[in-house]
Design a protein around this motif. Sequence first.
Motif, short mmCIF file in Angstrom:
data_model
loop_
_atom_site.label_atom_id
_atom_site.label_comp_id
_atom_site.label_asym_id
_atom_site.label_seq_id
_atom_site.Cartn_x
_atom_site.Cartn_y
_atom_site.Cartn_z
N THR A 1 68.97 55.25 34.51
CA THR A 1 67.71 54.86 33.89
C THR A 1 67.77 53.36 33.60
O THR A 1 68.86 52.78 33.55
N VAL A 2 66.64 52.75 33.40
CA VAL A 2 66.58 51.31 33.13
C VAL A 2 67.45 50.94 31.94
O VAL A 2 68.11 49.89 31.94
N ILE B 1 76.88 42.18 40.88
CA ILE B 1 75.85 42.90 40.12
C ILE B 1 74.63 43.13 41.02
O ILE B 1 74.19 42.25 41.74
N VAL B 2 74.11 44.33 40.96
CA VAL B 2 72.95 44.73 41.76
C VAL B 2 71.69 44.46 40.94
O VAL B 2 71.61 44.84 39.77
N PRO B 3 70.68 43.83 41.55
CA PRO B 3 69.42 43.61 40.83
C PRO B 3 68.77 44.93 40.40
O PRO B 3 68.83 45.92 41.13
N THR C 1 66.04 50.93 40.88
CA THR C 1 64.89 51.76 40.50
C THR C 1 64.04 52.17 41.69
O THR C 1 63.04 52.86 41.53
N TYR C 2 64.43 51.77 42.91
CA TYR C 2 63.67 52.11 44.11
C TYR C 2 63.65 53.62 44.34
O TYR C 2 62.60 54.20 44.57
N VAL D 1 77.24 54.80 41.04
CA VAL D 1 77.17 54.86 42.50
C VAL D 1 75.71 54.79 42.92
O VAL D 1 74.83 55.34 42.25
N MET D 2 75.46 54.11 44.02
CA MET D 2 74.10 54.02 44.59
C MET D 2 74.07 54.78 45.90
O MET D 2 74.97 54.65 46.72
N GLY D 3 73.01 55.54 46.08
CA GLY D 3 72.78 56.21 47.35
C GLY D 3 71.40 55.84 47.86
O GLY D 3 70.50 55.53 47.07
#
Length: 136
Positions: free
Chosen positions: A11-12, A29-31, A36-37, A55-57
């Motif tokens: 979450t934000v 660091i990821v923007p 949030t996409y 983790v990002m998927g």
Amino acid sequence: MTTMMSYREFTVKDYDAACAVWTAAGREIVPLAELTYRPSLVLVADDGDSLAGVVMGTFDGRRGMILRLAVHPARRRQGIARGLVGELETRFRAIGCPRVNLLVMPDNDAGLRFWQELGYLPAPDVLCTKPLSPSQ
């Protein structure tokens, strides 16, 4: 006393804590806009007091991609990365994702061993990349 770890959607309000994990892990660091996409595929490991991992998927309709797996160095070797990947794989299956890809840097022997232990096998593909400027 063992702390219970939960794996949940980013979450934000998690952004500062996620940045702290990436910084401690020596990662870029990821923007926030990238996180949030499609937030259902961006997960955090949360023990109730702090974030231990992120983790990002992504999913393009054909293939899933795992990006930016990071666990705070003080929390490594506790199964957190495996838990994050397992939850992300469950979410990929739920949206009909038939295959998941990821990139490992060539000099990251420990990372390659980790992914191979989870069943991810090196592929003979050639990575091609091209940075795009905002306007040409």
